[in-house]
Design an enzyme around this catalytic site. Structure first.
Site, mmCIF file in Angstrom:
data_model
loop_
_atom_site.group_PDB
_atom_site.id
_atom_site.type_symbol
_atom_site.label_atom_id
_atom_site.label_comp_id
_atom_site.label_asym_id
_atom_site.label_seq_id
_atom_site.Cartn_x
_atom_site.Cartn_y
_atom_site.Cartn_z
ATOM 1 N N ASN A 111 0.853 -1.191 0.000
ATOM 2 C CA ASN A 111 0.000 0.000 0.000
ATOM 3 C C ASN A 111 0.885 1.235 0.000
ATOM 4 O O ASN A 111 1.981 1.218 0.554
ATOM 5 C CB ASN A 111 -0.881 0.005 1.252
ATOM 6 C CG ASN A 111 -1.811 1.210 1.303
ATOM 7 O OD1 ASN A 111 -2.415 1.578 0.291
ATOM 8 N ND2 ASN A 111 -1.929 1.839 2.456
ATOM 9 N N HIS A 113 0.824 5.129 1.340
ATOM 10 C CA HIS A 113 0.078 5.992 2.263
ATOM 11 C C HIS A 113 0.745 7.373 2.315
ATOM 12 O O HIS A 113 1.964 7.465 2.446
ATOM 13 C CB HIS A 113 0.037 5.363 3.658
ATOM 14 C CG HIS A 113 -0.803 6.153 4.595
ATOM 15 N ND1 HIS A 113 -2.189 6.084 4.588
ATOM 16 C CD2 HIS A 113 -0.472 7.078 5.518
ATOM 17 C CE1 HIS A 113 -2.658 6.933 5.483
ATOM 18 N NE2 HIS A 113 -1.637 7.543 6.065
HETATM 19 C C1 GAR Z 1 -2.766 9.027 -2.947
HETATM 20 O O1 GAR Z 1 -2.309 10.228 -2.404
HETATM 21 C C2 GAR Z 1 -2.634 7.887 -1.950
HETATM 22 O O2 GAR Z 1 -1.500 7.974 -1.156
HETATM 23 C C3 GAR Z 1 -3.872 8.076 -1.126
HETATM 24 O O3 GAR Z 1 -4.870 8.397 -2.056
HETATM 25 C C4 GAR Z 1 -4.277 9.065 -3.185
HETATM 26 C C5 GAR Z 1 -4.675 8.318 -4.442
HETATM 27 O O4 GAR Z 1 -4.262 8.987 -5.584
HETATM 28 N N1 GAR Z 1 -4.173 6.890 -0.395
HETATM 29 C C6 GAR Z 1 -4.686 6.878 0.833
HETATM 30 O O5 GAR Z 1 -4.978 7.879 1.456
HETATM 31 C C7 GAR Z 1 -4.899 5.485 1.407
HETATM 32 N N2 GAR Z 1 -5.303 5.562 2.788
HETATM 33 P P1 GAR Z 1 -4.212 8.280 -7.013
HETATM 34 O O6 GAR Z 1 -5.580 7.617 -7.236
HETATM 35 O O7 GAR Z 1 -4.018 9.416 -7.951
HETATM 36 O O8 GAR Z 1 -3.096 7.299 -7.030
#
Ligand code: GAR
Length: 195
Positions: A111, A113
């Site tokens: 994952n 984060h």
């Molecule tokens: C990213 O910033 C990721 O780190 C976060 O959501 C965004 C997805 O962006 N994830 C979380 O917060 C998980 N708890 P993306 O769809 O453009 O990759």
């Protein structure tokens, strides 16, 4: 070594999946993406996957808003196996993965984060960082276990938080670090597993 097949799970825009695709295209990551799955039928990640001719499907979560029902996890595991997936990458996937899926891919689910875990687990970690008034946050890639953002850390990169940052400006800076860190950590972990 054979080339590992990745399976991507995402709920949103898919910019981290795009970063993995870019790393593959530029020769920095020797892998292929076998399937992209989303719990959100409207997620842009599905669109991006299809534009890249990658199999992209919706996971039916039976109308549950936040839970990831066991049957949906079993279906996800089945689709990932069917696609020959060696490593699963959560890329902005907003449901907690539990037993059925973890058992199907032990130590094979990563994952990303948007904080320096263990600081700011959970939702909108960039907003949590701004609200806490810290001067440093960052990005973590970790193995997924049954907790929320608690598994063993594989890689981290720090990102400065400026006094005039808003959650949005900080998230934009964090994304840049994410797009560097995720493909590189996937590369290192796949090599470690000799995939
Ligand atoms: C990213 O910033 C990721 O780190 C976060 O959501 C965004 C997805 O962006 N994830 C979380 O917060 C998980 N708890 P993306 O769809 O453009 O990759």
């Amino acid at each position: 070594m054979a080339m590992p097949t990745l399976g991507i799970l995402g709920s949103g825009s898919g910019s981290n999946m795009q970063a993995i695709l870019d790393a593959i295209a530029s020769g920095n990551l020797d892998a292929r993406i076998g399937i992209v799955l989303s719990d959100n039928p409207g997620a842009h990640i599905l669109e991006r996957a299809r534009q890249n001719r990658i199999r992209a499907e919706v996971i039916d979560c039976s109308g549950q808003r936040t839970r990831f029902p066991d049957e949906a996890q079993e279906e996800t595991a089945r689709k990932l196996r069917e696609a020959g997936v060696d490593l699963v990458c959560l890329a902005g996937f907003m449901r907690l993965v539990k037993r059925p899926l973890l058992d199907a891919f032990p130590a094979r689910i990563l994952n990303i984060h948007p904080s320096l875990l263990p600081a700011f687990p959970g939702l909108e970690a960039w907003r949590q960082a701004v609200e806490a008034g810290v001067s440093e946050s960052g990005v973590t890639v970790h193995l997924v276990d049954a907790g929320m953002d608690t598994g063993p850390i594989l890689g981290q990169e720090s990102v400065a938080v400026f006094p005039d940052d808003t959650p949005e400006t900080l998230h934009a800076r964090i994304r840049i670090a994410e797009h560097r860190l995720y493909p590189e950590t996937v590369r290192q972990y796949a090599a470690h597993l000799k995939l």
